[in-house]
Scaffold this active site. Structure first.
Site, PDB file in Angstrom:
ATOM      1  N   LEU A 159       0.885  -1.151   0.000  1.00 43.34           N
ATOM      2  CA  LEU A 159       0.000   0.000   0.000  1.00 43.34           C
ATOM      3  C   LEU A 159       0.922   1.199   0.000  1.00 43.34           C
ATOM      4  CD1 LEU A 159      -2.642  -1.041   2.701  1.00 43.34           C
ATOM      5  CD2 LEU A 159      -3.044  -0.784   0.250  1.00 43.34           C
ATOM      6  N   ASP A 160       0.687   2.167  -0.879  1.00 39.93           N
ATOM      7  CA  ASP A 160       1.585   3.317  -0.920  1.00 39.93           C
ATOM      8  C   ASP A 160       1.452   4.143   0.357  1.00 39.93           C
ATOM      9  OD1 ASP A 160      -0.496   5.272  -1.235  1.00 39.93           O
ATOM     10  OD2 ASP A 160      -0.483   4.967  -3.394  1.00 39.93           O
ATOM     11  N   GLU A 161       2.332   5.089   0.516  1.00 41.33           N
ATOM     12  CA  GLU A 161       2.419   5.869   1.753  1.00 41.33           C
ATOM     13  C   GLU A 161       1.097   6.561   2.100  1.00 41.33           C
ATOM     14  OE1 GLU A 161       5.550   9.134   3.664  1.00 41.33           O
ATOM     15  OE2 GLU A 161       5.632   8.674   1.522  1.00 41.33           O
ATOM     16  N   ARG A 169      -0.192   2.260  -7.898  1.00 40.43           N
ATOM     17  CA  ARG A 169      -1.177   3.319  -7.710  1.00 40.43           C
ATOM     18  C   ARG A 169      -2.394   3.152  -8.639  1.00 40.43           C
ATOM     19  NH1 ARG A 169       0.819   7.198  -4.423  1.00 40.43           N
ATOM     20  NH2 ARG A 169      -0.303   8.990  -5.235  1.00 40.43           N
TER      21      ARG A 169
END
Length: 191
Positions: free
Chosen positions: A47-49, A149
Site C-alpha cells: 500500500l503506498d504511503e 497506484r
C-alpha cells in the site's frame, strides 16, 4: 520451519516496508516501528504511503506469490472527489486506460459500485477534504491485479480523483474493526 503470519491496519503515512538504508527515506515511517516483527517477514503486496488499510505479512514466500497472483481479489474503499456518476462506474467496471511504466495500460474488468453510506472507518490521521468543500462519494472497487497506484489512476481517469484509499479485504480476510496501526499474529492466512 513454521511460517509466521500477521495482519495489520497499515496507517496513512507509513511505507509498506520495515526499514530503509536510503538516506532520503530516513524521515519516513516504516512498519518496523509499529511492532517487533520476526526476521524474514515480508509484506504481501504493498500500500503506498498515502493509502491505508489491510496489509498481510508473512515469512512464506509461496503464500505471498499466490496472494499477489491474479487469483486473489483485493477490495478497496475509495473516497473520490465529486458525486461519481453511473457512467464513470461503468467505465471503471469495464476497464480504463492508465499510464504504467511510461506506457498506456488498460485495466482489467473489475467490480465497482457506489457505497450507499459512508463506511465505518477510523478517522484518518491527516485531515482530508470533506463534503463541506463540495460533493464526495465512496466507492468499492475489487481488483485481482495490482499495478502501481492503480486505483488512484483509475478514478482519476474517469474524472473523480481519489482523496482517501483504504484496502478492506484480501481474499476472505477482512479489515473488519481493526484499529489503525494494530498488528495481529494469526496461525494461518486463509485467503
Amino acid at each position: 520451519m513454521k511460517h509466521k503470519h500477521f495482519i495489520i491496519y497499515k496507517p496513512y503515512g507509513y511505507l509498506s516496508q520495515f526499514m530503509s538504508k536510503d538516506s532520503k527515506q530516513q524521515s519516513k515511517r516504516f512498519l518496523g516501528g509499529l511492532y517487533d516483527f520476526p526476521e524474514g517477514i515480508m509484506a504481501i503486496g504493498r500500500l503506498d504511503e498515502k493509502s491505508e488499510g489491510l496489509l498481510l505479512l508473512t515469512t512464506d514466500g509461496k503464500l505471498s506469490d499466490y496472494i499477489n497472483s491474479k487469483k486473489v481479489d483485493k477490495e478497496y474503499y475509495a473516497l473520490v472527489d465529486g458525486d461519481i456518476t453511473e457512467d464513470a462506474i461503468i467505465q471503471l467496471q469495464q476497464g480504463v486506460e492508465i499510464g504504467f511504466d511510461g506506457k498506456k495500460y488498460k485495466t482489467k474488468a473489475c467490480k465497482v459500485f457506489k457505497l450507499k453510506k459512508v463506511p465505518d472507518l477510523p478517522e484518518r490521521s491527516k485531515k482530508i477534504r470533506d463534503m463541506r468543500h463540495g460533493p464526495v462519494s465512496w466507492i468499492s472497487i475489487t481488483l485481482n491485479e495490482g499495478k502501481f497506484r492503480q486505483v488512484r489512476k483509475m478514478t482519476s481517469a474517469v474524472g473523480f480523483p481519489t482523496l482517501r484509499l483504504v484496502r478492506v479485504r484480501v481474499g476472505n480476510i477482512q479489515l473488519g474493526t481493526m484499529e489503525v496501526g494494530h498488528v495481529k499474529a494469526v496461525d494461518v492466512l486463509n485467503v
